[in-house]
Design an enzyme around this catalytic site. Structure first.
Site, short mmCIF file in Angstrom:
data_model
loop_
_atom_site.label_atom_id
_atom_site.label_comp_id
_atom_site.label_asym_id
_atom_site.label_seq_id
_atom_site.Cartn_x
_atom_site.Cartn_y
_atom_site.Cartn_z
N ARG A 126 0.85 -1.21 0.00
CA ARG A 126 0.00 0.00 0.00
C ARG A 126 0.87 1.25 0.00
NH1 ARG A 126 -3.09 1.81 4.20
NH2 ARG A 126 -4.42 3.07 2.86
N LYS A 191 3.07 -6.90 12.18
CA LYS A 191 2.48 -7.15 10.86
C LYS A 191 2.77 -8.58 10.38
CE LYS A 191 1.49 -5.05 6.52
NZ LYS A 191 1.05 -3.81 5.93
N ARG A 327 -1.83 5.00 12.83
CA ARG A 327 -0.84 4.60 13.86
C ARG A 327 -1.48 4.76 15.22
NH1 ARG A 327 1.80 3.46 10.24
NH2 ARG A 327 3.62 4.37 9.25
C1 BTN Z 1 0.35 -3.83 2.32
O1 BTN Z 1 1.06 -2.85 2.08
O2 BTN Z 1 0.09 -4.16 3.47
C2 BTN Z 1 -0.21 -4.65 1.19
C3 BTN Z 1 0.73 -5.75 0.78
C4 BTN Z 1 0.22 -6.61 -0.35
C5 BTN Z 1 1.26 -7.60 -0.83
C6 BTN Z 1 0.70 -8.57 -1.82
S1 BTN Z 1 1.80 -9.92 -2.13
C7 BTN Z 1 0.80 -10.44 -3.45
C8 BTN Z 1 0.37 -9.20 -4.19
N1 BTN Z 1 1.37 -8.80 -5.15
C9 BTN Z 1 1.94 -7.62 -4.84
O3 BTN Z 1 2.83 -7.07 -5.50
N2 BTN Z 1 1.39 -7.14 -3.73
C10 BTN Z 1 0.37 -8.03 -3.21
#
Ligand code: BTN
Length: 331
Positions: A126, A191, A327
């Site tokens: 994100r 996380k 946060r």
């Molecule tokens: C976040 O920032 O919390 C979201 C992370 C999402 C990661 C997943 S892994 C599978 C899919 N492919 C990516 O490039 N991102 C999502």
């Protein structure tokens, strides 16, 4: 960095964690022992950790359960398998979200098209962040689903998928996991995973959603050097191996269930459950956006996925997820 085919062969051979001598690997790959040594050094640089014992050889410090399409599918219930259009299990790709988007642009994919990969070279998180995605250590999975109706109806989709992830973990016996608005998966405040939904507009008010989910499964400390927040993986949280293919299959099962019902019911059927998984409910939080922040008490979510932020004085503000992060307030 992408792994060379020789490096992939080495990892696949060593995945089970048994000791290999340099000679054994050199013979198998038909290269010199010096080349094997160089491959292992290069693998260390991308996050693999090896354990060498004189007279025994070298093994991977953390054994890896490689992704296995048949084992993943065997963990999906018969009903949910009907919703699975295709499952591509890749070795390495830039990003499973990007792969699904690209495949869809070449040939329209059906609802329930899924991609998983052992490694992502440009995993996306994100707010433009990188998602650390080392080989074989975590789960990276993306789903494609088309929706009719306005884009605003999709604002709660990632939150509904967060409930699916939490229900998967609950079924598999994990406890103390939950959600941090909008869609972080936490365990004991750290996380464990995240969800990135990317939406493409289509003709006649139809939209394609690509739902990407990353779950830390068993990550080496070297790989995690670039993570800028407290994190945890399933091995630590569960206290041992949960089964990477089992987790993948059950996760796909739950997420397909949510996607199938979402056009009809939206987030509403999941709001109550989301609130029970909410790690920050009743806590003083900061909503940060472009260097500015607002403080209040997190007070659950709306049926469109906004956070209810109770301000000093009692007024409740609805916060849309967009480009904001949340946060805990200090003190
Ligand atoms: C976040 O920032 O919390 C979201 C992370 C999402 C990661 C997943 S892994 C599978 C899919 N492919 C990516 O490039 N991102 C999502």
């Amino acid at each position: 960095m992408e792994l060379s085919s020789a490096q992939k062969t080495i990892i696949k051979r060593m995945a089970n964690g048994r000791f290999f001598s340099g000679q054994e690997l050199a013979e198998e790959l038909e290269v010199s022992r010096a080349s094997i040594w160089n491959y292992l050094k290069a693998l260390e640089k991308v996050g693999f950790e090896f354990h060498a014992v004189k007279g025994k050889g070298t093994r991977l410090k953390l054994s890896i359960e490689l992704l296995d399409k048949q084992r993943i599918i065997s963990n999906i219930s018969a009903d949910r398998r009907k919703l699975l259009a295709q499952l591509d299990v890749l070795d390495v790709c830039q990003s499973t979200n990007q792969y699904i988007a690209q495949q869809h642009s070449l040939k329209s994919l059906l609802n329930g098209s899924i991609c998983m990969a052992e490694m992502q070279t440009m995993g996306r998180g994100r707010l433009g962040k990188t998602w650390v995605s080392p080989y074989g250590q975590n789960l990276y999975v993306s789903f494609l689903w088309n929706f009719k109706g306005g884009i605003s109806a999709l604002s709660g989709l990632s939150l509904a998928c967060g409930v699916a992830v939490c229900n998967t973990l609950k079924e598999l016996g994990l406890g103390e996991h939950g959600l941090k608005w909008p869609n972080d998966i936490l365990w004991q405040g750290k996380k464990l995973g995240g969800i990135l939904v990317e939406i493409q507009g289509e003709s006649q008010g139809s939209y394609t959603a690509i739902i990407g989910i990353g779950i830390n499964y068993q990550m080496s400390s070297v790989s995690s050097n670039d993570i800028d927040q407290p994190w945890v993986d399933m091995h630590k949280a569960y206290g041992g191996p949960m089964g990477r293919n089992r987790l993948a299959g059950r996760l796909i099962d739950y997420v397909l269930g949510v996607l199938d019902g979402y056009e009809q019911g939206g987030l509403s059927p999941y709001v109550e459950q989301w609130n029970t998984f909410d790690c920050y409910a009743g806590k003083k939080v900061r909503i940060i956006s472009g260097g500015q922040y607002e403080e209040g008490v997190a007070n659950g979510i709306s049926t469109s996925g906004e956070l209810f932020l109770k301000m000093a004085g009692g007024k409740v503000k609805n916060i849309m997820s967009g480009e904001v992060s949340l946060r805990l307030s200090d003190g």
